[in-house]
Design a protein around this motif. Structure first.
Motif, PDB file in Angstrom:
ATOM      1  N   TYR A   1      50.807  21.746  13.658  1.00 43.82           N
ATOM      2  CA  TYR A   1      51.147  23.056  14.207  1.00 43.82           C
ATOM      3  C   TYR A   1      50.316  23.319  15.462  1.00 43.82           C
ATOM      4  CZ  TYR A   1      53.885  24.264  10.095  1.00 43.82           C
ATOM      5  OH  TYR A   1      54.847  24.289   9.110  1.00 43.82           O
TER       6      TYR A   1
ATOM      7  N   THR B   1      56.907  25.098  21.695  1.00 42.65           N
ATOM      8  CA  THR B   1      57.361  24.896  20.316  1.00 42.65           C
ATOM      9  C   THR B   1      56.235  25.174  19.329  1.00 42.65           C
ATOM     10  OG1 THR B   1      56.837  22.543  20.521  1.00 42.65           O
ATOM     11  CG2 THR B   1      59.120  23.212  20.944  1.00 42.65           C
ATOM     12  N   ASN B   2      56.597  25.430  18.066  1.00 40.29           N
ATOM     13  CA  ASN B   2      55.595  25.724  17.035  1.00 40.29           C
ATOM     14  C   ASN B   2      54.764  24.503  16.662  1.00 40.29           C
ATOM     15  OD1 ASN B   2      56.328  28.428  16.816  1.00 40.29           O
ATOM     16  ND2 ASN B   2      57.905  27.994  15.291  1.00 40.29           N
TER      17      ASN B   2
ATOM     18  N   GLY C   1      56.184  18.723  22.666  1.00 35.50           N
ATOM     19  CA  GLY C   1      56.597  19.593  21.587  1.00 35.50           C
ATOM     20  C   GLY C   1      57.483  18.893  20.569  1.00 35.50           C
TER      21      GLY C   1
ATOM     22  N   LYS D   1      60.530  20.045  17.576  1.00 38.47           N
ATOM     23  CA  LYS D   1      61.348  21.055  16.917  1.00 38.47           C
ATOM     24  C   LYS D   1      61.702  20.577  15.516  1.00 38.47           C
ATOM     25  CE  LYS D   1      63.540  22.690  21.201  1.00 38.47           C
ATOM     26  NZ  LYS D   1      64.836  22.792  21.941  1.00 38.47           N
ATOM     27  N   THR D   2      61.817  21.522  14.584  1.00 39.44           N
ATOM     28  CA  THR D   2      62.216  21.179  13.225  1.00 39.44           C
ATOM     29  C   THR D   2      63.651  21.628  12.996  1.00 39.44           C
ATOM     30  OG1 THR D   2      59.936  21.446  12.450  1.00 39.44           O
ATOM     31  CG2 THR D   2      61.663  21.432  10.786  1.00 39.44           C
ATOM     32  N   VAL D   3      64.529  20.671  12.729  1.00 39.27           N
ATOM     33  CA  VAL D   3      65.948  20.952  12.506  1.00 39.27           C
ATOM     34  C   VAL D   3      66.342  20.370  11.146  1.00 39.27           C
ATOM     35  CG1 VAL D   3      68.289  20.646  13.361  1.00 39.27           C
ATOM     36  CG2 VAL D   3      66.388  20.877  14.981  1.00 39.27           C
TER      37      VAL D   3
ATOM     38  N   HIS E   1      62.025  16.384  12.078  1.00 38.69           N
ATOM     39  CA  HIS E   1      61.278  16.625  13.311  1.00 38.69           C
ATOM     40  C   HIS E   1      62.005  15.975  14.489  1.00 38.69           C
ATOM     41  CE1 HIS E   1      58.036  18.383  11.069  1.00 38.69           C
ATOM     42  NE2 HIS E   1      57.787  17.274  10.401  1.00 38.69           N
TER      43      HIS E   1
ATOM     44  N   ASP F   1      60.893  17.356  21.389  1.00 35.24           N
ATOM     45  CA  ASP F   1      61.246  18.224  22.516  1.00 35.24           C
ATOM     46  C   ASP F   1      60.427  17.736  23.702  1.00 35.24           C
ATOM     47  OD1 ASP F   1      61.924  20.180  24.283  1.00 35.24           O
ATOM     48  OD2 ASP F   1      60.804  21.794  23.305  1.00 35.24           O
TER      49      ASP F   1
END
Length: 377
Positions: A262, A336-337, A354, A356-358, A362, A365
């Protein structure tokens, strides 16, 4: 030359152009701003330091408008206008080589220099032209500008590379110790292949001028100049004459250790550890093991900081050192987080971008990427 203008209408364009005015005053007239009234109730303001030039305009109101042009001390004029009450009306005229500024019962007199001697950047040939939203341009610049060198003898590093190629606009900046790259997928048209280096001051001025909006800005590129034009300003800058390093050779291609964490958690840990680093080198040691990352910092006073962060990583142990300030700069630029640190060994650069979680997966980005060289600690 005479005109009436509302304070706010005068203040905003004046603030824009003063940023380009020469601060060291190598030539007296470079400390001045050029004011021009040319029909249609328009006031044009210009500031330059011979490297960059900024032009802004304002609408004039009232019937007492006489065409003309003059230059006045930029900083003094800005301070005077800024000091008037909000929504006040300002009357400006030139009398006997003096600029007279009145508002209410206040009157100021400023020295002037003839507009005929005011320099302007020479005419140049436009080689490519495109439009982009200010929002997208702001992202391209702010994602990389912190990695520019400041006063490097390798002058081509004291700026930002802007590159166009078919459907891609790319910005890159490096100071030799780290590299930042941002990519915009451009779908409006096919762009010609061209790469230019915008000087550091030009980059900082553009960043100050553009807003986080969907308004378009027109960009023109030449051999030695770049020009950006919006509804509110026209910005022109000379380009750095040099060849930018081949950044593709710097970006790590083979990395077998991928650490997902994170962003805010990692940034907070780095920020706390930096308190006890050596003020000059800002070095931290990272010890990576399965499921966790240990961050250690020491200083000449034998003080020590230790932070342990949970990470998504399964692999071999690794110890590596970095300048923690460079890591924090990269994390600040990522939106991104979660982030991923891609590593290979203790002597190889890290690639940070970065994640992204989809649907629980993971996804990289990598529109903005950051390469950071390791340190020996």
């Amino acid at each position: 030359m005479k005109f009436n203008i509302n304070r706010e209408d005068f203040l905003h364009p004046l603030q824009l152009v003063v940023g380009a005015v020469e601060r060291r005053h190598t030539l007296p007239i470079l400390a001045n701003v050029l004011l021009q009234v040319e029909g249609q109730n328009q006031l044009w303001l210009t500031g330059t330091d011979l490297e960059v030039e900024l032009v802004a305009n304002a609408d004039l109101s009232g019937e007492t408008i006489h065409d003309g042009q003059i230059t006045v001390p930029a900083k003094k004029l800005l301070d005077i206008v800024r000091g008037f009450p909000e929504d006040s009306s300002i009357f400006f005229e030139v009398e006997e080589n003096k600029a007279i500024i009145r508002s209410g019962r206040a009157k100021y007199s400023l020295s002037t220099l003839t507009a005929d001697d005011y320099p302007n950047l020479e005419d140049w040939q436009v080689e490519s032209e495109f439009e982009i939203t200010q929002q997208d341009l702001k992202t391209l610049i702010e994602s990389v500008q912190f990695s520019m060198a400041q006063q490097d003898v390798r002058y081509y590093l004291n700026g930002m590379s802007l590159e166009t190629s078919e459907h891609t606009i790319r910005t890159v900046a490096t100071d030799g110790h780290r590299l930042a790259m941002s990519i915009n997928e451009y779908t409006q048209e096919v762009l010609p292949s061209k790469q230019v280096i915008i000087p550091r001051k030009g980059v900082m001025e553009i960043s100050r001028l553009i807003e986080d909006s969907t308004d378009q800005v027109n960009i023109q590129l030449g051999t030695n100049h770049i020009k950006m034009q919006s509804k509110k300003f026209v910005f022109t800058s000379k380009l750095v004459d040099g060849r930018f390093p081949d950044y593709n050779r710097v970006v790590p291609k083979t990395t077998d250790k991928h650490v997902i964490v994170y962003r805010d958690v990692l940034k907070s840990a780095f920020s706390r550890a930096m308190i006890l680093t050596n003020d000059k080198f800002k070095g931290v040691r990272l010890n990576l093991s399965s499921g966790e990352l240990k961050i250690t910092a020491t200083n000449p006073e034998q003080e020590q900081a230790e932070e342990i962060v949970d990470v998504n990583y399964e692999g071999e142990d690794l110890e590596i050192g970095f300048n923690v300030a460079y890591l924090i700069d990269a994390l600040n630029a990522i939106e991104t987080n979660a982030v991923v640190l891609k590593l290979s060994d203790s002597n190889a650069s890290a690639l940070v971008h970065g994640v992204k979680t989809v649907d629980g997966n993971h996804i990289d980005d990598d529109e903005s990427q950051y390469v950071i060289m390791p340190m020996r600690l």
